[in-house]
Design an enzyme around this catalytic site. Sequence first.
Site, PDB file in Angstrom:
ATOM      1  N   GLU A   1      -6.124  -4.654  10.930  1.00 44.58           N
ATOM      2  CA  GLU A   1      -5.216  -3.554  10.729  1.00 44.58           C
ATOM      3  C   GLU A   1      -5.641  -2.881  12.095  1.00 44.58           C
ATOM      4  O   GLU A   1      -6.475  -1.620  11.920  1.00 44.58           O
ATOM      5  CB  GLU A   1      -5.363  -2.593   9.495  1.00 44.58           C
ATOM      6  CG  GLU A   1      -4.994  -3.179   8.101  1.00 44.58           C
ATOM      7  CD  GLU A   1      -3.933  -2.233   7.406  1.00 44.58           C
ATOM      8  OE1 GLU A   1      -3.090  -2.474   6.804  1.00 44.58           O
ATOM      9  OE2 GLU A   1      -4.554  -1.030   7.171  1.00 44.58           O
TER      10      GLU A   1
ATOM     11  N   HIS B   1     -10.062   1.206   4.793  1.00 46.87           N
ATOM     12  CA  HIS B   1      -8.724   1.579   5.072  1.00 46.87           C
ATOM     13  C   HIS B   1      -8.970   2.565   6.683  1.00 46.87           C
ATOM     14  O   HIS B   1      -9.732   3.515   6.203  1.00 46.87           O
ATOM     15  CB  HIS B   1      -7.769   2.196   4.619  1.00 46.87           C
ATOM     16  CG  HIS B   1      -6.088   2.074   5.110  1.00 46.87           C
ATOM     17  ND1 HIS B   1      -5.826   3.124   5.956  1.00 46.87           N
ATOM     18  CD2 HIS B   1      -5.268   1.229   5.066  1.00 46.87           C
ATOM     19  CE1 HIS B   1      -4.700   2.854   6.278  1.00 46.87           C
ATOM     20  NE2 HIS B   1      -4.216   1.701   5.592  1.00 46.87           N
TER      21      HIS B   1
ATOM     22  N   GLY C   1       2.455  -0.963   4.550  1.00 49.21           N
ATOM     23  CA  GLY C   1       2.313   0.539   4.239  1.00 49.21           C
ATOM     24  C   GLY C   1       4.021   1.063   3.953  1.00 49.21           C
ATOM     25  O   GLY C   1       4.527   0.790   2.905  1.00 49.21           O
TER      26      GLY C   1
ATOM     27  N   ASN D   1       0.937  -1.230  -0.182  1.00 46.22           N
ATOM     28  CA  ASN D   1       0.063   0.021  -0.155  1.00 46.22           C
ATOM     29  C   ASN D   1       1.073   1.296   0.078  1.00 46.22           C
ATOM     30  O   ASN D   1       1.495   1.576   0.978  1.00 46.22           O
ATOM     31  CB  ASN D   1      -1.096   0.076   1.452  1.00 46.22           C
ATOM     32  CG  ASN D   1      -1.869   1.051   1.449  1.00 46.22           C
ATOM     33  OD1 ASN D   1      -1.941   1.931   0.552  1.00 46.22           O
ATOM     34  ND2 ASN D   1      -2.239   1.342   2.612  1.00 46.22           N
TER      35      ASN D   1
ATOM     36  N   SER E   1       2.743  -2.027  10.847  1.00 44.62           N
ATOM     37  CA  SER E   1       3.959  -1.959  11.251  1.00 44.62           C
ATOM     38  C   SER E   1       4.719  -3.201  10.870  1.00 44.62           C
ATOM     39  O   SER E   1       5.713  -3.807  11.780  1.00 44.62           O
ATOM     40  CB  SER E   1       4.265  -1.681  12.633  1.00 44.62           C
ATOM     41  OG  SER E   1       3.830  -0.164  12.827  1.00 44.62           O
TER      42      SER E   1
HETATM   43  P1  PGA Z   1       2.135   0.522   7.812  1.00 42.05           P
HETATM   44  O1  PGA Z   1       0.848   0.778   7.415  1.00 42.05           O
HETATM   45  O2  PGA Z   1       2.870  -0.774   7.463  1.00 42.05           O
HETATM   46  O3  PGA Z   1       3.046   1.837   7.565  1.00 42.05           O
HETATM   47  O4  PGA Z   1       1.964   0.496   9.459  1.00 42.05           O
HETATM   48  C1  PGA Z   1      -0.024  -0.180   6.966  1.00 42.05           C
HETATM   49  C2  PGA Z   1      -1.255   0.324   6.206  1.00 42.05           C
HETATM   50  O5  PGA Z   1      -1.678   1.385   6.657  1.00 42.05           O
HETATM   51  O6  PGA Z   1      -1.968  -0.424   5.539  1.00 42.05           O
END
Ligand code: PGA
Length: 243
Positions: free
Chosen positions: A164, A93, A227, A7, A206
Amino acid sequence: MKQIIANWKNYPKSFKEVFGLAEKIERKLKEINNDINFVLCPPGVFIRDLAKEFPKINFGSQNLFWEEKKICTGEISGKMLKDLGCKFAIVGHSERRNFFKESDEIINKKIKICLSNKIIPIFCVGETFEENKNQQTFSVLKKQIESGLKNINLKNKEIFIAYEPIWSIGTGKVAQIEVLKNIRDYLKDIANLKGFNKVKIIYGGSVDAKNVAQILNQAGFDGLLIGKNSFNFKELEKILNNI
Ligand code: PGA
């Protein structure tokens, strides 16, 4: 096969950068033998050119309009995305729920638009820090899933449910693996009860090279929604090496 969703949010900023990054990813995917379905969700303006240049990568949209026929400035329809070659779309999201006030009802409509256009929805659910602290995680997830999938017959339809937790996105914090496993089992049970035979349960928040193997192998998720580490090639490469 593990489902890896990149993403890219509103990064990278230029087509040159986007192209360079996609090229490196494609090369890396060819080099590793892992059984991976890699889905790239770049900013919408880049999808068309990237899909032409990288036919072996699967593409997904980060968003889509929840109506099929209504006229609306600034929106992109499911049909347009299908025409661009998008096989997936991220829906629900937390950044869209929060910044754009997308309700469960809108998310439900978006999932319906995906399915009617044969786009696989990557349906995000997750609790806030407060809800987590107050032990409301399971009830929040149940409500989000029930309202997001209201009046949808998912029999024989493909869908990804992405757990998430909002407090984990972009923070470097990840729940303990045992907790993640329980949540995965819970989501899988809801899905089974409702007769979704093609659902995949993935995790986002994360994800990095250190936690990836545990999330997939010990907590048992079918894949990842990555992300910030998905547009940092060095980090992404390490993650892919550890799958
Ligand atoms: P991140 O985001 O991996 O930066 O924590 C995940 C996401 O927003 O889908």
